[in-house]
Design a protein around this motif. Structure first.
Motif, PDB file in Angstrom:
ATOM      1  N   GLU A 234       0.825  -1.341   0.051  1.00  0.00           N
ATOM      2  CA  GLU A 234       0.095  -0.226   0.035  1.00  0.00           C
ATOM      3  C   GLU A 234       0.991   1.274  -0.114  1.00  0.00           C
ATOM      4  O   GLU A 234       0.437   2.193  -0.569  1.00  0.00           O
ATOM      5  CB  GLU A 234      -0.857  -0.092   1.253  1.00  0.00           C
ATOM      6  CG  GLU A 234      -0.313   0.423   2.594  1.00  0.00           C
ATOM      7  CD  GLU A 234       0.319  -0.955   3.238  1.00  0.00           C
ATOM      8  OE1 GLU A 234       0.791  -0.699   4.412  1.00  0.00           O
ATOM      9  OE2 GLU A 234       0.400  -2.123   2.356  1.00  0.00           O
ATOM     10  N   LEU A 235       2.085   1.234   0.521  1.00  0.00           N
ATOM     11  CA  LEU A 235       2.977   2.296   0.509  1.00  0.00           C
ATOM     12  C   LEU A 235       3.795   2.440  -0.698  1.00  0.00           C
ATOM     13  O   LEU A 235       4.212   3.510  -1.016  1.00  0.00           O
ATOM     14  CB  LEU A 235       3.900   2.187   1.803  1.00  0.00           C
ATOM     15  CG  LEU A 235       3.333   2.226   3.106  1.00  0.00           C
ATOM     16  CD1 LEU A 235       4.765   2.434   4.040  1.00  0.00           C
ATOM     17  CD2 LEU A 235       2.349   3.464   3.320  1.00  0.00           C
ATOM     18  N   THR A 236       3.669   1.413  -1.633  1.00  0.00           N
ATOM     19  CA  THR A 236       4.264   1.705  -2.766  1.00  0.00           C
ATOM     20  C   THR A 236       3.518   2.113  -4.141  1.00  0.00           C
ATOM     21  O   THR A 236       3.668   2.663  -4.867  1.00  0.00           O
ATOM     22  CB  THR A 236       4.825   0.247  -3.343  1.00  0.00           C
ATOM     23  OG1 THR A 236       3.972  -0.627  -3.686  1.00  0.00           O
ATOM     24  CG2 THR A 236       5.969  -0.299  -2.032  1.00  0.00           C
ATOM     25  N   GLY A 237       2.217   1.800  -3.752  1.00  0.00           N
ATOM     26  CA  GLY A 237       1.119   2.313  -4.870  1.00  0.00           C
ATOM     27  C   GLY A 237       1.055   1.218  -5.698  1.00  0.00           C
ATOM     28  O   GLY A 237       0.450   1.220  -6.796  1.00  0.00           O
ATOM     29  N   GLN A 238       1.883   0.027  -5.527  1.00  0.00           N
ATOM     30  CA  GLN A 238       1.986  -1.084  -6.678  1.00  0.00           C
ATOM     31  C   GLN A 238       1.006  -2.126  -6.250  1.00  0.00           C
ATOM     32  O   GLN A 238       1.841  -2.819  -5.314  1.00  0.00           O
ATOM     33  CB  GLN A 238       3.252  -1.428  -6.911  1.00  0.00           C
ATOM     34  CG  GLN A 238       4.141  -0.181  -7.296  1.00  0.00           C
ATOM     35  CD  GLN A 238       3.639   0.769  -8.245  1.00  0.00           C
ATOM     36  OE1 GLN A 238       3.493   0.188  -9.690  1.00  0.00           O
ATOM     37  NE2 GLN A 238       3.619   1.958  -8.117  1.00  0.00           N
ATOM     38  N   TYR A 239      -0.149  -2.461  -6.342  1.00  0.00           N
ATOM     39  CA  TYR A 239      -0.886  -3.339  -5.671  1.00  0.00           C
ATOM     40  C   TYR A 239      -0.972  -4.822  -6.129  1.00  0.00           C
ATOM     41  O   TYR A 239      -1.439  -5.596  -5.604  1.00  0.00           O
ATOM     42  CB  TYR A 239      -2.258  -2.735  -5.554  1.00  0.00           C
ATOM     43  CG  TYR A 239      -2.394  -1.606  -4.843  1.00  0.00           C
ATOM     44  CD1 TYR A 239      -2.429  -1.461  -3.484  1.00  0.00           C
ATOM     45  CD2 TYR A 239      -2.637  -0.271  -5.300  1.00  0.00           C
ATOM     46  CE1 TYR A 239      -2.712  -0.302  -2.711  1.00  0.00           C
ATOM     47  CE2 TYR A 239      -2.800   0.811  -4.800  1.00  0.00           C
ATOM     48  CZ  TYR A 239      -2.659   0.798  -3.567  1.00  0.00           C
ATOM     49  OH  TYR A 239      -2.657   2.127  -2.779  1.00  0.00           O
ATOM     50  N   LEU A 240      -0.330  -5.051  -7.428  1.00  0.00           N
ATOM     51  CA  LEU A 240      -0.288  -6.143  -8.021  1.00  0.00           C
ATOM     52  C   LEU A 240       1.263  -6.714  -8.080  1.00  0.00           C
ATOM     53  O   LEU A 240       2.253  -6.261  -8.649  1.00  0.00           O
ATOM     54  CB  LEU A 240      -0.846  -6.230  -9.437  1.00  0.00           C
ATOM     55  CG  LEU A 240      -0.656  -7.541 -10.337  1.00  0.00           C
ATOM     56  CD1 LEU A 240      -1.652  -8.558  -9.417  1.00  0.00           C
ATOM     57  CD2 LEU A 240      -1.221  -7.069 -11.742  1.00  0.00           C
ATOM     58  N   ARG A 241       1.393  -7.772  -7.042  1.00  0.00           N
ATOM     59  CA  ARG A 241       2.564  -8.576  -7.082  1.00  0.00           C
ATOM     60  C   ARG A 241       2.610  -9.688  -7.687  1.00  0.00           C
ATOM     61  O   ARG A 241       1.724 -10.681  -7.506  1.00  0.00           O
ATOM     62  CB  ARG A 241       3.013  -8.767  -5.620  1.00  0.00           C
ATOM     63  CG  ARG A 241       4.534  -9.442  -5.252  1.00  0.00           C
ATOM     64  CD  ARG A 241       4.648  -9.616  -3.737  1.00  0.00           C
ATOM     65  NE  ARG A 241       4.828  -8.124  -3.030  1.00  0.00           N
ATOM     66  CZ  ARG A 241       5.852  -7.818  -2.851  1.00  0.00           C
ATOM     67  NH1 ARG A 241       6.985  -8.198  -2.883  1.00  0.00           N
ATOM     68  NH2 ARG A 241       5.791  -6.597  -2.076  1.00  0.00           N
ATOM     69  N   VAL A 242       3.589  -9.916  -8.728  1.00  0.00           N
ATOM     70  CA  VAL A 242       3.609 -10.989  -9.528  1.00  0.00           C
ATOM     71  C   VAL A 242       4.782 -11.721  -9.710  1.00  0.00           C
ATOM     72  O   VAL A 242       6.085 -11.147  -9.823  1.00  0.00           O
ATOM     73  CB  VAL A 242       3.220 -10.476 -11.011  1.00  0.00           C
ATOM     74  CG1 VAL A 242       3.058 -11.929 -11.964  1.00  0.00           C
ATOM     75  CG2 VAL A 242       1.825  -9.878 -11.172  1.00  0.00           C
ATOM     76  N   GLY A 243       4.931 -13.087  -9.423  1.00  0.00           N
ATOM     77  CA  GLY A 243       5.834 -13.902  -9.753  1.00  0.00           C
ATOM     78  C   GLY A 243       6.212 -14.328 -11.273  1.00  0.00           C
ATOM     79  O   GLY A 243       5.248 -14.436 -12.113  1.00  0.00           O
ATOM     80  N   LEU A 244       7.373 -14.041 -11.811  1.00  0.00           N
ATOM     81  CA  LEU A 244       7.673 -14.211 -13.232  1.00  0.00           C
ATOM     82  C   LEU A 244       8.618 -15.317 -13.236  1.00  0.00           C
ATOM     83  O   LEU A 244       9.849 -15.360 -12.519  1.00  0.00           O
ATOM     84  CB  LEU A 244       8.243 -13.111 -13.671  1.00  0.00           C
ATOM     85  CG  LEU A 244       7.670 -11.779 -13.791  1.00  0.00           C
ATOM     86  CD1 LEU A 244       8.314 -10.655 -14.457  1.00  0.00           C
ATOM     87  CD2 LEU A 244       6.108 -11.989 -14.567  1.00  0.00           C
ATOM     88  N   TRP A 245       8.279 -16.459 -14.187  1.00  0.00           N
ATOM     89  CA  TRP A 245       9.136 -17.552 -14.323  1.00  0.00           C
ATOM     90  C   TRP A 245       9.611 -17.648 -15.735  1.00  0.00           C
ATOM     91  O   TRP A 245       8.837 -17.867 -16.579  1.00  0.00           O
ATOM     92  CB  TRP A 245       8.460 -18.682 -14.068  1.00  0.00           C
ATOM     93  CG  TRP A 245       8.116 -18.763 -12.539  1.00  0.00           C
ATOM     94  CD1 TRP A 245       6.845 -18.472 -11.870  1.00  0.00           C
ATOM     95  CD2 TRP A 245       8.840 -19.502 -11.480  1.00  0.00           C
ATOM     96  NE1 TRP A 245       6.857 -18.566 -10.646  1.00  0.00           N
ATOM     97  CE2 TRP A 245       7.787 -19.073 -10.317  1.00  0.00           C
ATOM     98  CE3 TRP A 245      10.016 -20.080 -11.400  1.00  0.00           C
ATOM     99  CZ2 TRP A 245       8.308 -19.622  -9.018  1.00  0.00           C
ATOM    100  CZ3 TRP A 245      10.429 -20.472 -10.239  1.00  0.00           C
ATOM    101  CH2 TRP A 245       9.739 -20.336  -8.830  1.00  0.00           C
ATOM    102  N   LEU A 246      10.872 -17.226 -16.119  1.00  0.00           N
ATOM    103  CA  LEU A 246      11.411 -17.139 -17.376  1.00  0.00           C
ATOM    104  C   LEU A 246      12.298 -17.969 -17.856  1.00  0.00           C
ATOM    105  O   LEU A 246      13.308 -18.711 -17.068  1.00  0.00           O
ATOM    106  CB  LEU A 246      12.003 -15.792 -17.388  1.00  0.00           C
ATOM    107  CG  LEU A 246      11.181 -14.423 -17.193  1.00  0.00           C
ATOM    108  CD1 LEU A 246      11.161 -14.079 -15.775  1.00  0.00           C
ATOM    109  CD2 LEU A 246      11.807 -13.215 -18.112  1.00  0.00           C
ATOM    110  N   ALA A 247      12.420 -18.392 -19.101  1.00  0.00           N
ATOM    111  CA  ALA A 247      13.130 -19.389 -19.794  1.00  0.00           C
ATOM    112  C   ALA A 247      14.026 -18.616 -20.560  1.00  0.00           C
ATOM    113  O   ALA A 247      13.547 -17.994 -21.456  1.00  0.00           O
ATOM    114  CB  ALA A 247      12.612 -20.632 -20.336  1.00  0.00           C
TER     115      ALA A 247
END
Length: 322
Positions: A234-247
């Motif tokens: 809430e303090l970052t203003g970035q509400y969507l946290r996403v894990g990224l799995w890259l090849a």
């Protein structure tokens, strides 16, 4: 002063300052920000009380000869939340979150010994009835994370202010740093409050204040320990946290990892064993922001494949929130 539900530019500067040096004296931060010591102390107390902000001491496993693992644990739908909570209570877990509709647990663990690692990976997890699959990735190299958190990219402070607050440069030895029982005790105490006074640490560790100061200096100077900022989204203003799995092709791994480290959205990026072989965590404002990041920023990089896994709930981040 900012209210309990919002923060202003001075709060953001303070957060950036604490991300730069979590144990910097309030007087030093105040001088850089151009405010009084009392203002800094009052703002920090308010951020702690209303938003749970904390500075926490952490061990850098790579500096002390330990290995970090990222686990993807598939569970039956009725068991994931409870299992995640149980994992969060373990001292060897650093992060626990729920992804993929709440049926997958994402866990970062760093056991102190190979035997402790094997007990968890080869025994306990394999014999937990409601865990249906275990996918373990050994972290080979971290491109971004540790003491460098989201507020390091916030630009709340000017480069000159960051330089004025930055701690002395590291002087890591070639060999792993050896930690004794007192070092472990101090890191455990700092993991509860990274700004605990030396006097309190000395009493709790049953050491003299001069000894504690020497140990803290050695731990930081060698990179064996660092200070991170525990901040809610809430303090970052970035509400969507996403894990990224890259090849990524092995020849492109270093370049792609370095590029990710420079993206404002990325709060963690590391090369790992397995396929995928690069794991990252992105913070975005919303789904539209994530789409733009994937297509316009990540898309041009030489990535063979990417899987996105929204993190629905963080059960443990640095330390279990109380």
């Amino acid at each position: 002063m900012a209210g309990s539900d919002t923060i202003d530019s001075l709060d953001r500067k303070l957060l950036h300052a604490l991300q730069t040096d979590g144990r910097a004296r309030f007087s030093r931060i105040a001088a850089v920000l151009g405010v009084s010591d009392q203002t800094v102390a009052r703002r920090y107390a308010s951020l702690r009380a209303h938003h749970g902000v904390r500075v926490l001491g952490q061990v850098d496993e790579t500096r002390v000869g330990r290995t970090r693992w990222i686990l993807r644990l598939s569970c039956t739908p009725d068991a994931a939340a409870g299992f995640a909570t149980a994992l969060a209570r373990r001292a060897d877990t650093r992060y626990v979150g729920l992804t993929s509709g709440g049926t997958e647990v994402l866990c970062v663990m760093a056991a102190r010994t190979p035997a402790a690692r094997d007990t968890l990976l080869l025994d306990k997890l394999q014999h937990t009835p409601r865990v249906t699959a275990v996918d373990a990735h050994c972290v080979l190299h971290t491109f971004y994370g540790g003491p460098s958190g989201w507020f390091s990219k916030s630009a709340a402070l000017t480069p000159e202010q960051v330089d004025a607050l930055a701690p002395p440069p590291l002087h890591p030895p070639d060999d792993p740093v050896s930690l004794d029982d007192v070092d472990e005790r101090l890191i455990d105490l700092l993991g509860r409050d990274g700004r605990a006074p030396v006097s309190a640490l000395a009493v709790a560790a049953e050491q003299s204040e001069s000894s504690v100061r020497r140990r803290l200096d050695r731990l930081r100077r060698t990179g064996a320990a660092y200070y991170d900022l525990d901040v809610g989204t809430e303090l970052t203003g970035q509400y969507l946290r996403v894990g990224l799995w890259l090849a990524v092709a092995p020849g492109d791994l270093a370049a792609v990892g370095a590029a990710l480290a420079g993206h404002k959205e990325i709060v963690f990026a590391a090369a790992t064993t397995g396929a995928p072989n690069l794991v990252a965590v992105a913070l975005c404002r919303d789904a539209a922001h994530l789409y733009r990041y994937l297509t316009a920023t990540l898309g041009p990089l030489p990535v063979r494949a990417v899987e996105t896994a929204p993190i629905l709930r963080e059960v443990k981040h640095l330390a279990t929130r109380r």
